[in-house]
Design an enzyme around this catalytic site. Structure first.
Site, PDB file in Angstrom:
ATOM      1  N   TYR A  73      -3.719  -5.955  -6.572  1.00 45.03           N
ATOM      2  CA  TYR A  73      -2.648  -5.598  -7.521  1.00 45.03           C
ATOM      3  C   TYR A  73      -3.063  -4.435  -8.422  1.00 45.03           C
ATOM      4  O   TYR A  73      -2.209  -3.649  -8.838  1.00 45.03           O
ATOM      5  CB  TYR A  73      -2.211  -6.829  -8.328  1.00 45.03           C
ATOM      6  N   ARG A  76      -2.054  -1.381  -6.569  1.00 47.99           N
ATOM      7  CA  ARG A  76      -0.596  -1.192  -6.633  1.00 47.99           C
ATOM      8  C   ARG A  76      -0.217  -0.632  -8.012  1.00 47.99           C
ATOM      9  O   ARG A  76       0.624   0.237  -8.142  1.00 47.99           O
ATOM     10  CB  ARG A  76       0.155  -2.515  -6.443  1.00 47.99           C
ATOM     11  N   HIS A 128      10.496 -11.869  -8.781  1.00 50.11           N
ATOM     12  CA  HIS A 128       9.130 -12.016  -8.248  1.00 50.11           C
ATOM     13  C   HIS A 128       8.068 -11.497  -9.222  1.00 50.11           C
ATOM     14  O   HIS A 128       6.928 -11.272  -8.820  1.00 50.11           O
ATOM     15  CB  HIS A 128       9.000 -11.297  -6.896  1.00 50.11           C
ATOM     16  N   THR A 196      16.498  -4.913   1.563  1.00 46.45           N
ATOM     17  CA  THR A 196      15.703  -6.139   1.696  1.00 46.45           C
ATOM     18  C   THR A 196      15.891  -6.710   3.100  1.00 46.45           C
ATOM     19  O   THR A 196      17.000  -6.710   3.636  1.00 46.45           O
ATOM     20  CB  THR A 196      16.045  -7.173   0.590  1.00 46.45           C
ATOM     21  N   LEU A 222      18.455   0.091   6.060  1.00 48.70           N
ATOM     22  CA  LEU A 222      18.234   0.982   7.200  1.00 48.70           C
ATOM     23  C   LEU A 222      18.585   0.299   8.509  1.00 48.70           C
ATOM     24  O   LEU A 222      19.103   0.909   9.426  1.00 48.70           O
ATOM     25  CB  LEU A 222      16.755   1.397   7.259  1.00 48.70           C
TER      26      LEU A 222
HETATM   27  P1  OAD Z   1      10.610  -5.924   3.312  1.00 46.58           P
HETATM   28  O1  OAD Z   1       9.464  -5.008   3.490  1.00 46.58           O
HETATM   29  O2  OAD Z   1      10.562  -7.236   3.996  1.00 46.58           O
HETATM   30  O3  OAD Z   1      11.971  -5.209   3.775  1.00 46.58           O
HETATM   31  C1  OAD Z   1      12.332  -3.929   3.325  1.00 46.58           C
HETATM   32  C2  OAD Z   1      13.666  -3.566   3.983  1.00 46.58           C
HETATM   33  O4  OAD Z   1      14.083  -2.306   3.469  1.00 46.58           O
HETATM   34  C3  OAD Z   1      13.582  -3.430   5.509  1.00 46.58           C
HETATM   35  O5  OAD Z   1      14.646  -4.182   6.102  1.00 46.58           O
HETATM   36  C4  OAD Z   1      13.770  -1.930   5.760  1.00 46.58           C
HETATM   37  O6  OAD Z   1      14.522  -1.658   6.930  1.00 46.58           O
HETATM   38  C5  OAD Z   1      14.559  -1.498   4.542  1.00 46.58           C
HETATM   39  N1  OAD Z   1      14.325  -0.092   4.131  1.00 46.58           N
HETATM   40  C6  OAD Z   1      13.178   0.605   4.172  1.00 46.58           C
HETATM   41  N2  OAD Z   1      13.333   1.836   3.656  1.00 46.58           N
HETATM   42  C7  OAD Z   1      14.638   1.917   3.272  1.00 46.58           C
HETATM   43  C8  OAD Z   1      15.446   2.931   2.660  1.00 46.58           C
HETATM   44  N3  OAD Z   1      14.926   4.118   2.312  1.00 46.58           N
HETATM   45  N4  OAD Z   1      16.748   2.656   2.413  1.00 46.58           N
HETATM   46  C9  OAD Z   1      17.276   1.466   2.760  1.00 46.58           C
HETATM   47  N5  OAD Z   1      16.581   0.459   3.330  1.00 46.58           N
HETATM   48  C10 OAD Z   1      15.278   0.682   3.584  1.00 46.58           C
HETATM   49  O7  OAD Z   1      10.812  -6.088   1.715  1.00 46.58           O
HETATM   50  P2  OAD Z   1      11.620  -7.210   0.902  1.00 46.58           P
HETATM   51  O8  OAD Z   1      12.783  -7.702   1.675  1.00 46.58           O
HETATM   52  O9  OAD Z   1      11.853  -6.674  -0.456  1.00 46.58           O
HETATM   53  O10 OAD Z   1       7.497 -11.002  -2.144  1.00 46.58           O
HETATM   54  O11 OAD Z   1      10.539  -8.348   0.809  1.00 46.58           O
HETATM   55  C11 OAD Z   1      10.850  -9.508   0.098  1.00 46.58           C
HETATM   56  C12 OAD Z   1       9.601 -10.102  -0.487  1.00 46.58           C
HETATM   57  O12 OAD Z   1       8.640 -10.264   0.543  1.00 46.58           O
HETATM   58  C13 OAD Z   1       8.887  -9.212  -1.486  1.00 46.58           C
HETATM   59  O13 OAD Z   1       9.441  -9.272  -2.789  1.00 46.58           O
HETATM   60  C14 OAD Z   1       7.498  -9.747  -1.458  1.00 46.58           C
HETATM   61  C15 OAD Z   1       7.338  -9.891   0.031  1.00 46.58           C
HETATM   62  O14 OAD Z   1       6.468 -10.821   0.486  1.00 46.58           O
HETATM   63  C16 OAD Z   1       6.369 -11.421  -2.754  1.00 46.58           C
HETATM   64  O15 OAD Z   1       5.329 -10.799  -2.721  1.00 46.58           O
HETATM   65  C17 OAD Z   1       6.531 -12.724  -3.467  1.00 46.58           C
END
Ligand code: OAD
Length: 258
Positions: A73, A76, A128, A196, A222
């Site tokens: 972290y 990050r 989160h 997401t 995306l």
């Molecule tokens: P993910 O990495 O799982 O998903 C990111 C999504 O964003 C994917 O579906 C990509 O296709 C999309 N994406 C990427 N670039 C993009 C752009 N420029 N415009 C639009 N879409 C785009 O991330 P999260 O869904 O946020 O939790 O992950 C959820 C949680 O999983 C996080 O908060 C984290 C992780 O484990 C914890 O750490 C508790």
């Protein structure tokens, strides 16, 4: 352009884009910060490809190796505080929506960065947690963090070394402010999920709550998320292009119908 959209078989919402909305809930994920230079989690070069979740994002991982977790972290946080990471057009558009929309807007983010706030958003729930805060594991008290957290740091509230942890929700822990989020979901008339993947609950289940409340539901991503079939409307593309377009539509409909 706003307009009537063809309603396809299987869509569950009776509402659609082009209506005047009063209560909007927006959920953001790592995809909205990707164009600001912050890695997502599940991409082929994502954070979870480089690290085992159990090691760096669970209470058990922290108990086994707090030094490693702080280092994860701290890196990050250093990146977030560097000049290269700035809010992008999607963050700025959501701040404009919050400022100019006459109804209610609640922004719920799974992201631990502060890019929504830096773009000007005030009403943000970090379900989160937040990278720029530490938490005393004994009292729960929160502290702002502008640098690294180390295992031998002494906590200001309990005066003990080793009790500070990142204010981040780990797997196996309950996300923050869930009552407030569910209340808003049960009353919203528009729910939008942006960037997401729909893999992590409870956030991935929010669309179901919004559908049950009769809201219109829109996914901006995306690629199709794991829960895309629950959304009445999907828009594929970059958040930096799709979100300003959506905000323009919402603000123009509202000014026409007021
Ligand atoms: P993910 O990495 O799982 O998903 C990111 C999504 O964003 C994917 O579906 C990509 O296709 C999309 N994406 C990427 N670039 C993009 C752009 N420029 N415009 C639009 N879409 C785009 O991330 P999260 O869904 O946020 O939790 O992950 C959820 C949680 O999983 C996080 O908060 C984290 C992780 O484990 C914890 O750490 C508790």
């Amino acid at each position: 352009m706003l307009g009537k959209r063809e309603v396809t078989k299987g869509e569950m919402s009776e509402r659609e884009m082009g209506e005047e909305y009063q209560r909007i809930v927006i959920l953001t994920g790592a995809g909205i910060s990707a164009e600001s230079g912050i890695k997502t989690f599940r991409a082929s070069d994502g954070l979870w490809e480089e690290h085992r979740i159990e090691d760096v994002a669970t209470p058990e991982g922290f108990a086994a190796n707090p030094r490693l977790v702080h280092q994860f972290y701290n890196l990050r946080r250093q990146q977030l505080l560097g000049d290269a990471v700035q809010p992008n057009a999607a963050h700025l558009a959501l701040a404009r929506l919050e400022a100019e929309f006459p109804g209610e807007v609640l922004l719920v983010t799974q992201n631990i960065d502060n890019l929504h706030e830096r773009a000007g958003c005030r009403n943000v729930i970090h379900m989160h947690g937040e990278l720029l805060k530490s938490r005393c594991a004994r009292s729960g008290e929160l502290f702002p963090v502008g640098g690294d957290i180390n295992v031998d740091d002494v906590c200001d509230c309990c005066n003990l070394a080793g009790s500070l942890r990142p204010h981040v929700v780990w797997f196996g822990e309950i996300p923050l402010l869930m009552d407030e989020i569910y209340n808003a979901l049960h009353q919203c008339d528009l729910f939008v999920a942006i960037g997401t993947s729909g893999n992590v609950y409870p956030a991935a289940g929010f669309v179901r709550e919004a559908v049950a409340a009769g809201a219109h539901t829109l996914e901006i991503n995306l690629e199709p998320s794991a829960v895309q079939s629950m959304f009445a409307e999907k828009r594929r593309g970059l958040a930096s292009e799709q979100v300003p377009r959506l905000v323009g539509e919402l603000l123009s409909v509202n000014s026409m119908t007021r």
